[in-house]
Structures are given as C-alpha cells and as structure tokens.
Design a protein around this motif. Structure first.
Motif, PDB file in Angstrom:
ATOM      1  N   MET A   1     -20.703 -29.595  14.443  1.00 56.68           N
ATOM      2  CA  MET A   1     -20.228 -30.968  14.369  1.00 56.68           C
ATOM      3  C   MET A   1     -19.087 -31.059  13.361  1.00 56.68           C
ATOM      4  SD  MET A   1     -23.556 -33.441  14.411  1.00 56.68           S
ATOM      5  CE  MET A   1     -22.811 -34.889  15.104  1.00 56.68           C
ATOM      6  N   GLN A   5     -17.307 -36.672  14.295  1.00 55.43           N
ATOM      7  CA  GLN A   5     -18.575 -36.865  14.986  1.00 55.43           C
ATOM      8  C   GLN A   5     -19.622 -37.452  14.039  1.00 55.43           C
ATOM      9  OE1 GLN A   5     -18.784 -32.748  16.283  1.00 55.43           O
ATOM     10  NE2 GLN A   5     -18.760 -33.407  18.422  1.00 55.43           N
ATOM     11  N   GLN A   9     -21.106 -41.298  14.261  1.00 59.85           N
ATOM     12  CA  GLN A   9     -22.548 -41.544  14.384  1.00 59.85           C
ATOM     13  C   GLN A   9     -23.020 -42.491  13.291  1.00 59.85           C
ATOM     14  OE1 GLN A   9     -24.501 -40.613  16.878  1.00 59.85           O
ATOM     15  NE2 GLN A   9     -26.295 -41.559  15.993  1.00 59.85           N
ATOM     16  N   GLN A  45     -16.610 -40.977  17.381  1.00 58.10           N
ATOM     17  CA  GLN A  45     -17.435 -39.854  17.813  1.00 58.10           C
ATOM     18  C   GLN A  45     -16.803 -39.164  19.022  1.00 58.10           C
ATOM     19  OE1 GLN A  45     -21.470 -40.901  18.906  1.00 58.10           O
ATOM     20  NE2 GLN A  45     -22.239 -38.987  18.104  1.00 58.10           N
ATOM     21  N   GLY A  48     -14.038 -37.015  17.864  1.00 59.55           N
ATOM     22  CA  GLY A  48     -14.627 -35.795  17.313  1.00 59.55           C
ATOM     23  C   GLY A  48     -15.071 -34.831  18.403  1.00 59.55           C
ATOM     24  N   ASN A  49     -15.624 -35.371  19.473  1.00 61.83           N
ATOM     25  CA  ASN A  49     -16.046 -34.519  20.593  1.00 61.83           C
ATOM     26  C   ASN A  49     -14.847 -33.816  21.217  1.00 61.83           C
ATOM     27  OD1 ASN A  49     -18.685 -35.375  20.212  1.00 61.83           O
ATOM     28  ND2 ASN A  49     -18.636 -36.853  21.874  1.00 61.83           N
TER      29      ASN A  49
END
Length: 69
Positions: A1, A5, A9, A45, A48-49
C-alpha cells in the motif's frame, strides 16, 4: 500500500464517522461534510491504486529487461 491508499482509507473512515455524527445530532451540514470526505477518500484511494498498478507494471518491465540481458 502507498500513502495515497492509506490516506484515502482514513478519509473515508473519518467521513463515515462525521456523517454518522451528523445523523445523531440531526445536522444535514455535518452529514454532507461527511459524505464529501468519503468521496474525497475514495478518489484519493483510487489515485493510490493507479499509482500501485503503474509501479507494479514498471517493476515487471524492469524484471523482463533484466532477464533478457
């Protein structure tokens, strides 16, 4: 991660808490702020992915080049 991310979250969770608090105190404003924070978290997120996928692809490419050298 990666950090996007994790931060995403965290924003989503904070937004859920803020939305629930808004419902408890019957504050439409707090509910809306909570929902906004959740959306921001989902977007962060997602960024980030994407970064993670790009990093994995770059690492795989380096391995392929390395194995053919």
């Amino acid at each position: 991660m990666n950090k996007d991310q994790v931060k995403g979250q965290a924003k989503k969770m904070a937004g859920k808490v803020q939305e629930a608090t808004g419902k408890l105190v019957d504050s439409k404003s707090q509910q809306a702020k909570g929902i906004k924070l959740q959306v921001e978290g989902k977007i962060q997120q997602g960024v980030g992915n994407v970064k993670e996928v790009v990093k994995d692809a770059r690492d795989a490419q380096k391995e392929i080049v390395k194995s053919h050298s």
